[in-house]
Design a protein around this motif. Structure first.
Motif, short mmCIF file in Angstrom:
data_model
loop_
_atom_site.label_atom_id
_atom_site.label_comp_id
_atom_site.label_asym_id
_atom_site.label_seq_id
_atom_site.Cartn_x
_atom_site.Cartn_y
_atom_site.Cartn_z
N GLU A 1 1.28 -8.51 3.73
CA GLU A 1 0.60 -6.88 3.67
C GLU A 1 1.80 -6.04 4.05
OE1 GLU A 1 -2.85 -7.62 5.70
OE2 GLU A 1 -3.95 -8.35 4.42
N LYS A 2 1.91 -4.91 3.37
CA LYS A 2 3.01 -4.02 3.77
C LYS A 2 2.48 -2.59 3.12
CE LYS A 2 7.28 -2.88 5.07
NZ LYS A 2 7.36 -2.42 6.49
N LYS A 3 2.42 -1.75 4.37
CA LYS A 3 2.36 -0.20 4.13
C LYS A 3 3.58 0.41 3.94
CE LYS A 3 0.39 4.01 5.49
NZ LYS A 3 -0.31 4.94 6.21
N HIS B 1 -5.36 6.93 3.87
CA HIS B 1 -6.13 5.86 3.62
C HIS B 1 -5.75 4.68 4.56
CE1 HIS B 1 -6.01 8.04 -0.19
NE2 HIS B 1 -7.61 7.93 0.02
N SER B 2 -6.71 4.26 5.08
CA SER B 2 -6.33 3.10 5.98
C SER B 2 -5.96 1.63 5.23
CB SER B 2 -7.84 2.56 6.74
OG SER B 2 -7.80 1.49 7.66
N SER B 3 -4.65 1.33 5.73
CA SER B 3 -3.82 0.28 4.95
C SER B 3 -4.88 -1.03 5.33
CB SER B 3 -2.58 0.21 5.30
OG SER B 3 -1.96 1.13 4.97
N SER B 4 -5.39 -1.09 6.59
CA SER B 4 -5.92 -2.37 6.87
C SER B 4 -7.47 -2.40 6.16
CB SER B 4 -6.34 -2.45 8.29
OG SER B 4 -6.94 -1.27 8.92
N ASP C 1 0.54 5.11 -0.24
CA ASP C 1 -0.13 6.24 -0.05
C ASP C 1 0.24 7.61 -0.05
OD1 ASP C 1 -2.55 7.72 0.56
OD2 ASP C 1 -2.86 7.07 2.47
N GLN D 1 6.25 3.36 3.27
CA GLN D 1 6.45 4.70 3.40
C GLN D 1 6.96 5.40 2.12
OE1 GLN D 1 4.99 6.81 6.30
NE2 GLN D 1 4.47 4.86 6.86
N HIS E 1 0.79 -1.25 0.03
CA HIS E 1 -0.30 0.12 0.14
C HIS E 1 1.00 1.21 -0.04
CE1 HIS E 1 -2.99 2.81 2.13
NE2 HIS E 1 -3.20 2.73 0.97
#
Length: 134
Positions: free
Chosen positions: A55-57, A10-13, A5, A59, A3
């Motif tokens: 799953e990885k947000k 936005h909510s990654s989950s 952003d 930066q 993800h």
């Protein structure tokens, strides 16, 4: 699943949940509507797939306005295609980060896209004289 952003709003989950839900629904549809020999992924693979998806947000550089979202998406894709290895592994995620590029590079795509479109319209006008440019 990554993800990226550029607005940080936005909510990654929620993004991950929606994508997983879509994949599950799509798989259920395919199992009902498509012959087993035509399925893109076998049952055994699919049953293990949810546990194998990480799953990885990420930066990433942040846009400085509310109008560059699409440009950042395009720039993320461009940079990813140019720089990511053919098979992305967890250790490769270090390629991302807030210093991956400066936000002005992504914002600068607007001018590049505009110039490409102008060139294409001019080329079409030359090739097809009845085509009018504005």
């Amino acid at each position: 699943m990554l993800h990226l952003d550029s607005l940080g709003l936005h909510s990654s989950s929620l993004v991950f949940y929606n994508i997983r839900s879509f994949l599950e629904e799509e798989w259920n549809y395919l199992k009902q509507e498509v012959a087993p020999s035509d399925l893109p992924i076998g049952d055994k693979v699919w049953s293990q797939l949810p546990s194998r998806i990480n799953e990885k947000k990420i930066q990433v550089p942040q846009q400085k306005n509310d109008s560059d979202c699409g440009l950042f998406v395009l720039y993320f894709m461009k940079r990813f295609i140019e720089e990511a290895p053919e098979r992305l592994r967890k250790r490769d995620l270090v390629m991302f980060g807030k210093s991956w590029f400066i936000p002005e590079e992504a914002s600068g795509l607007r001018r590049k896209i505009r110039n490409i479109l102008i060139e294409q319209f001019q080329s079409a006008a030359t090739e097809y004289p009845s085509f009018r440019t504005f």
